[in-house]
Motif scaffolding. Structure first.
Motif, PDB file in Angstrom:
ATOM      1  N   LEU A  30     -11.884  -8.710  -3.051  1.00  0.00           N
ATOM      2  CA  LEU A  30     -10.615  -8.076  -3.354  1.00  0.00           C
ATOM      3  C   LEU A  30      -9.968  -7.133  -3.019  1.00  0.00           C
ATOM      4  CD1 LEU A  30      -8.551  -9.059  -5.336  1.00  0.00           C
ATOM      5  CD2 LEU A  30      -9.315  -7.589  -7.343  1.00  0.00           C
ATOM      6  N   GLU A  66      -9.311  -7.306   0.786  1.00  0.00           N
ATOM      7  CA  GLU A  66      -7.848  -7.670   0.806  1.00  0.00           C
ATOM      8  C   GLU A  66      -6.770  -6.394   0.251  1.00  0.00           C
ATOM      9  OE1 GLU A  66      -6.028 -11.316  -2.072  1.00  0.00           O
ATOM     10  OE2 GLU A  66      -4.430  -9.310  -1.843  1.00  0.00           O
ATOM     11  N   HIS A  67      -7.193  -5.710  -0.115  1.00  0.00           N
ATOM     12  CA  HIS A  67      -6.620  -4.383  -0.544  1.00  0.00           C
ATOM     13  C   HIS A  67      -6.772  -3.662   0.365  1.00  0.00           C
ATOM     14  CE1 HIS A  67      -7.079  -4.620  -5.196  1.00  0.00           C
ATOM     15  NE2 HIS A  67      -5.942  -5.364  -4.435  1.00  0.00           N
ATOM     16  N   GLU A 103      -4.319  -5.487   3.300  1.00  0.00           N
ATOM     17  CA  GLU A 103      -2.725  -4.751   2.801  1.00  0.00           C
ATOM     18  C   GLU A 103      -2.344  -3.250   2.044  1.00  0.00           C
ATOM     19  OE1 GLU A 103      -0.205  -7.430   1.125  1.00  0.00           O
ATOM     20  OE2 GLU A 103      -1.134  -8.281   2.747  1.00  0.00           O
ATOM     21  N   ASN A 104      -3.317  -2.309   0.887  1.00  0.00           N
ATOM     22  CA  ASN A 104      -2.881  -1.533   1.175  1.00  0.00           C
ATOM     23  C   ASN A 104      -3.094  -0.305   1.982  1.00  0.00           C
ATOM     24  OD1 ASN A 104      -2.196  -3.248  -0.745  1.00  0.00           O
ATOM     25  ND2 ASN A 104      -3.305  -2.442  -2.705  1.00  0.00           N
ATOM     26  N   TYR A 105      -3.963  -0.352   2.431  1.00  0.00           N
ATOM     27  CA  TYR A 105      -4.343   0.897   3.461  1.00  0.00           C
ATOM     28  C   TYR A 105      -4.266   0.467   4.883  1.00  0.00           C
ATOM     29  CZ  TYR A 105      -6.506   1.811  -0.658  1.00  0.00           C
ATOM     30  OH  TYR A 105      -6.755   1.974  -2.728  1.00  0.00           O
ATOM     31  N   GLU A 130      -3.357  -1.567   6.555  1.00  0.00           N
ATOM     32  CA  GLU A 130      -1.991  -2.991   6.702  1.00  0.00           C
ATOM     33  C   GLU A 130      -1.764  -3.251   8.020  1.00  0.00           C
ATOM     34  OE1 GLU A 130       2.000  -0.727   5.673  1.00  0.00           O
ATOM     35  OE2 GLU A 130       0.665   1.657   5.669  1.00  0.00           O
ATOM     36  N   LYS A 190       0.842  -5.060  10.363  1.00  0.00           N
ATOM     37  CA  LYS A 190       1.536  -4.201  11.045  1.00  0.00           C
ATOM     38  C   LYS A 190       0.599  -3.398  12.233  1.00  0.00           C
ATOM     39  CE  LYS A 190       5.106  -1.621   7.939  1.00  0.00           C
ATOM     40  NZ  LYS A 190       4.691  -0.938   6.873  1.00  0.00           N
ATOM     41  N   HIS A 238      -4.519   2.746  12.000  1.00  0.00           N
ATOM     42  CA  HIS A 238      -3.529   2.394  11.054  1.00  0.00           C
ATOM     43  C   HIS A 238      -1.778   3.101  11.849  1.00  0.00           C
ATOM     44  CE1 HIS A 238      -0.984   4.102   7.195  1.00  0.00           C
ATOM     45  NE2 HIS A 238      -0.539   2.244   7.441  1.00  0.00           N
ATOM     46  N   ASP A 242      -2.943   8.813   8.524  1.00  0.00           N
ATOM     47  CA  ASP A 242      -2.168   8.621   7.617  1.00  0.00           C
ATOM     48  C   ASP A 242      -2.213   7.476   6.360  1.00  0.00           C
ATOM     49  OD1 ASP A 242      -0.290  10.645   8.329  1.00  0.00           O
ATOM     50  OD2 ASP A 242       0.843   9.568   9.405  1.00  0.00           O
ATOM     51  N   GLU A 265      -2.949   6.109   2.874  1.00  0.00           N
ATOM     52  CA  GLU A 265      -2.978   7.207   1.382  1.00  0.00           C
ATOM     53  C   GLU A 265      -3.542   6.747   1.227  1.00  0.00           C
ATOM     54  OE1 GLU A 265       1.480   6.572   0.188  1.00  0.00           O
ATOM     55  OE2 GLU A 265       1.916   6.957   2.211  1.00  0.00           O
ATOM     56  N   PRO A 324      -4.078   6.550  -3.665  1.00  0.00           N
ATOM     57  CA  PRO A 324      -3.656   7.294  -4.516  1.00  0.00           C
ATOM     58  C   PRO A 324      -4.458   7.661  -5.809  1.00  0.00           C
ATOM     59  CG  PRO A 324      -3.888   4.438  -4.343  1.00  0.00           C
ATOM     60  CD  PRO A 324      -4.131   4.860  -3.355  1.00  0.00           C
ATOM     61  N   ALA A 362      -5.187   7.222  -8.622  1.00  0.00           N
ATOM     62  CA  ALA A 362      -5.988   5.972  -9.397  1.00  0.00           C
ATOM     63  C   ALA A 362      -7.516   5.442  -8.858  1.00  0.00           C
ATOM     64  CB  ALA A 362      -5.368   5.314  -9.603  1.00  0.00           C
ATOM     65  N   VAL A 363      -7.078   6.018  -7.549  1.00  0.00           N
ATOM     66  CA  VAL A 363      -8.892   4.912  -7.127  1.00  0.00           C
ATOM     67  C   VAL A 363      -9.484   6.651  -6.065  1.00  0.00           C
ATOM     68  CG1 VAL A 363      -8.003   2.648  -6.987  1.00  0.00           C
ATOM     69  CG2 VAL A 363      -7.369   4.049  -5.137  1.00  0.00           C
ATOM     70  N   THR A 385      -2.925 -13.755   4.425  1.00  0.00           N
ATOM     71  CA  THR A 385      -3.052 -13.971   2.705  1.00  0.00           C
ATOM     72  C   THR A 385      -2.635 -12.948   2.173  1.00  0.00           C
ATOM     73  OG1 THR A 385      -4.569 -12.264   3.735  1.00  0.00           O
ATOM     74  CG2 THR A 385      -5.855 -13.788   3.749  1.00  0.00           C
ATOM     75  N   ALA A 386      -2.515 -13.201   1.156  1.00  0.00           N
ATOM     76  CA  ALA A 386      -1.976 -12.060  -0.557  1.00  0.00           C
ATOM     77  C   ALA A 386      -0.254 -12.130   0.012  1.00  0.00           C
ATOM     78  CB  ALA A 386      -1.995 -10.238  -0.024  1.00  0.00           C
ATOM     79  N   ARG A 439      -8.613 -16.823  -7.139  1.00  0.00           N
ATOM     80  CA  ARG A 439      -9.312 -15.584  -7.367  1.00  0.00           C
ATOM     81  C   ARG A 439     -10.508 -16.299  -6.346  1.00  0.00           C
ATOM     82  NH1 ARG A 439      -6.387 -12.755  -9.100  1.00  0.00           N
ATOM     83  NH2 ARG A 439      -7.306 -12.024  -6.925  1.00  0.00           N
ATOM     84  N   GLU A 446     -15.697 -14.689  -8.610  1.00  0.00           N
ATOM     85  CA  GLU A 446     -14.351 -13.546  -9.488  1.00  0.00           C
ATOM     86  C   GLU A 446     -14.096 -14.269 -10.859  1.00  0.00           C
ATOM     87  OE1 GLU A 446     -12.535 -11.151  -5.321  1.00  0.00           O
ATOM     88  OE2 GLU A 446     -11.093 -11.894  -7.131  1.00  0.00           O
ATOM     89  N   LYS A 484       8.235  -6.642  -1.936  1.00  0.00           N
ATOM     90  CA  LYS A 484       7.340  -5.653  -1.572  1.00  0.00           C
ATOM     91  C   LYS A 484       8.479  -4.039  -1.975  1.00  0.00           C
ATOM     92  CE  LYS A 484       3.027  -4.785  -0.007  1.00  0.00           C
ATOM     93  NZ  LYS A 484       2.155  -5.334   0.742  1.00  0.00           N
ATOM     94  N   LYS A 539       3.569  -0.854  -0.889  1.00  0.00           N
ATOM     95  CA  LYS A 539       1.770  -0.935  -0.254  1.00  0.00           C
ATOM     96  C   LYS A 539       1.841  -0.921  -2.043  1.00  0.00           C
ATOM     97  CE  LYS A 539       1.163   2.570   1.925  1.00  0.00           C
ATOM     98  NZ  LYS A 539       0.565   3.431   3.035  1.00  0.00           N
ATOM     99  N   ARG A 540       2.111  -0.719  -3.746  1.00  0.00           N
ATOM    100  CA  ARG A 540       1.635  -1.230  -4.612  1.00  0.00           C
ATOM    101  C   ARG A 540       2.778  -1.626  -5.287  1.00  0.00           C
ATOM    102  NH1 ARG A 540      -1.351   2.483  -2.003  1.00  0.00           N
ATOM    103  NH2 ARG A 540      -2.703   2.511  -1.196  1.00  0.00           N
ATOM    104  N   GLU A 557       0.408  -2.550  -8.895  1.00  0.00           N
ATOM    105  CA  GLU A 557      -0.994  -2.909  -8.372  1.00  0.00           C
ATOM    106  C   GLU A 557      -2.553  -1.649  -8.272  1.00  0.00           C
ATOM    107  OE1 GLU A 557      -3.267  -5.317  -5.647  1.00  0.00           O
ATOM    108  OE2 GLU A 557      -2.515  -4.206  -4.360  1.00  0.00           O
ATOM    109  N   THR A 558      -3.300  -1.370  -8.946  1.00  0.00           N
ATOM    110  CA  THR A 558      -3.958  -0.015  -8.061  1.00  0.00           C
ATOM    111  C   THR A 558      -5.533  -0.933  -8.872  1.00  0.00           C
ATOM    112  OG1 THR A 558      -4.426   0.596 -10.621  1.00  0.00           O
ATOM    113  CG2 THR A 558      -2.870   1.835  -9.315  1.00  0.00           C
TER     114      THR A 558
END
Lengths: 181, 285
Positions: free
Chosen positions: A74, A77-78, A81-83, A85, A88, A120, A153, A155, A157, A159-160, B38-39, B55, B59, B207, B210-211, B241-242
């Motif tokens: 996971l 994946e994050h 996907e999220n950091y 990217e 791209k 990035h 660049d 980010e 967030p 929460a983490v 993925t994703a 999963r 996991e 989307k 990103k989240r 998602e966080t």
């Protein structure tokens, strides 16, 4: 027919002179480490491409972001996907010069590598300290440095914020061999 | 003469080659790799129904889902919040491609178990493949006591669902899924009710950043239960998602969260205001 032979010979000569100058690896190792109050995150990539031109001391590195392996799927994946990217910006690259390349001997020599790091999609000039050993058969480049996530660049967030460090420790080791095309 | 021109041409070309940028050399040397997409979706559910996502091995995901009553029940029922259906479930990755889940819904005290297998992956690069396919199978058992005179055996309390999930991630922000579905019930309320119901699900994710993503899902049925005023399931959701959590806010015309329920037993008219507000909270360990 003769013409074709001549062309081929010219090609071979031109390439042969190139080949001796350049040293390449396709399985260089890059590891990054994030230490935060909640958790430590580590990722390894053993498929990094790096090249050194021994005639000029120029160096280039290409890192496929999806090849970073994490302990938790996971996280990986994050990361993609999220950091960083990865869809791209599939690659991180470095291009620069090994300073005082001529002083490097067959024993570990401390030098600096100066150039442009692109992660990035964002480029930044950096100077990385490295230990380099050089002989006829290989050029070994290794070292470690810190980079700031915000410089590229990426980010994090709120929460983490306790799970991911703002400053990431990067270690690298590239064992370049003579590059024959 | 021709020869000389050719030599000059080749030499200049070779010189250009040697002056070639080092990064270009690396580009050419990069091995062609298989690149698995993925994703495609953030969670293992699009809204109510399953997505192709599994999963990963070892996991464990814990999901708490809620659906409140209908919002158009008005102030006396506090817009549906007085009533609620809760489902708890544990879902575990047996391998990277096989997930098993066990859940219990408060609605009709239903237990459910499922297996989901990722059969084909969407791939780019070498061996590219345009979409992903997963197989899904579940069994649900209703354990609520029947009213006197209507007793049923355990076998008569069972429902089976089979689905083929076919999904494509068009780009990093847009994904689609088509889900042919088969639902079988061992016991029907009246003779006119079909034991077997077929439906074709459509799902999508857009989307927003990103989240955060916007999801939608529609399950038109080819044949319906006759004993109730069955409607096709329609639902919208927002995924937030966080870290290890995914939080989904849902608007659905179904109060149930398992396939046999929301696909075949929904009676709400979404555009008539029969909307259930709901949440899915998931935590991955």
């Amino acid at each position: 027919m003769k013409t074709i032979y001549t062309i081929l010979i010219c090609f071979l000569l031109a390439n042969a002179t190139n080949a001796q100058e350049r040293y390449l690896t396709k399985n260089g190792a890059v590891t990054f480490f994030s230490s935060a109050p909640m958790e430590d995150i580590k990722a390894d990539n053993n498929q990094v491409l790096s090249i050194v031109d021994a005639s000029s001391g120029k160096m280039a590195i290409a890192i496929l972001m999806k090849s970073f392996m994490f302990k938790k799927a996971l996280m990986q994946e994050h990361f993609n996907e999220n950091y960083v990217e990865s869809d791209k910006f599939p690659k991180a690259t470095f291009k620069g010069d090994i300073l005082n390349f001529d002083t490097i001997k067959d024993s570990e020599t401390k030098v600096e590598v100066k150039g442009t790091m692109t992660i990035h999609g964002k480029s930044k000039e950096i100077v990385i300290p490295a230990n380099i050993t050089r002989n006829e058969d290989n050029i070994l480049v290794k070292g470690e440095f810190n980079l700031l996530v915000a410089d590229y660049d990426i980010e994090i967030p709120g929460a983490v914020a306790k799970n991911i460090a703002k400053k990431i420790k990067v270690t690298f080791k590239f064992n370049h061999k003579p590059y024959k095309k | 003469m021709k020869k000389i021109i050719a030599i000059i041409f080749v030499l200049t070309f070779s010189i250009q080659l040697s002056a070639q940028d080092l990064l270009d050399v690396l580009n050419n040397e990069t091995p062609e790799t298989e690149n698995i997409v993925t994703a495609t979706f953030k969670g293992t559910r699009i809204v109510n129904g399953h997505s192709i996502e599994n999963r990963k091995k070892k996991e464990l995901e814990f999901i708490i889902s809620h659906r409140f009553g209908r919002v158009n029940t008005g102030f006396e029922e506090f817009f549906g919040l007085d009533q609620s259906n809760i489902r708890f479930s544990f879902e575990y990755g047996l391998t990277d491609n096989l997930t098993a889940g066990l859940g219990r819904s408060s609605f009709e005290k239903t237990y459910d178990g499922y297996l989901k297998y990722s059969l084909l992956k969407q791939k780019k690069g070498t061996n590219s493949f345009p979409f992903a396919v997963s197989l899904f199978g579940s069994i649900a058992a209703k354990s609520q006591k029947a009213v006197a005179g209507n007793e049923r055996s355990f076998a008569e309390s069972l429902f089976y669902v089979g689905q083929v999930l076919i999904a494509k991630k068009v780009n990093s922000s847009l994904s689609f899924q088509i889900t042919p579905t088969y639902v079988h019930r061992n016991l029907t309320a009246i003779n006119a009710d079909p034991h077997d119901i077929f439906a074709l699900g459509f799902g999508t994710r857009v989307k927003l950043n990103k989240r955060v993503s916007l999801n939608a899902e529609f399950y038109p049925q080819f044949n319906k239960l006759e004993s109730i005023d069955a409607k096709n399931s329609l639902a919208f959701g927002v995924d937030i998602e966080t870290g290890g959590h995914v939080f989904q806010i849902i608007l659905s015309n179904a109060i149930t969260m398992i396939e046999k329920g929301f696909i075949t037993e929904s009676t709400g008219n979404f555009f008539g205001g029969d909307i259930h507000l709901g949440f899915n909270l998931s935590r991955t360990f």
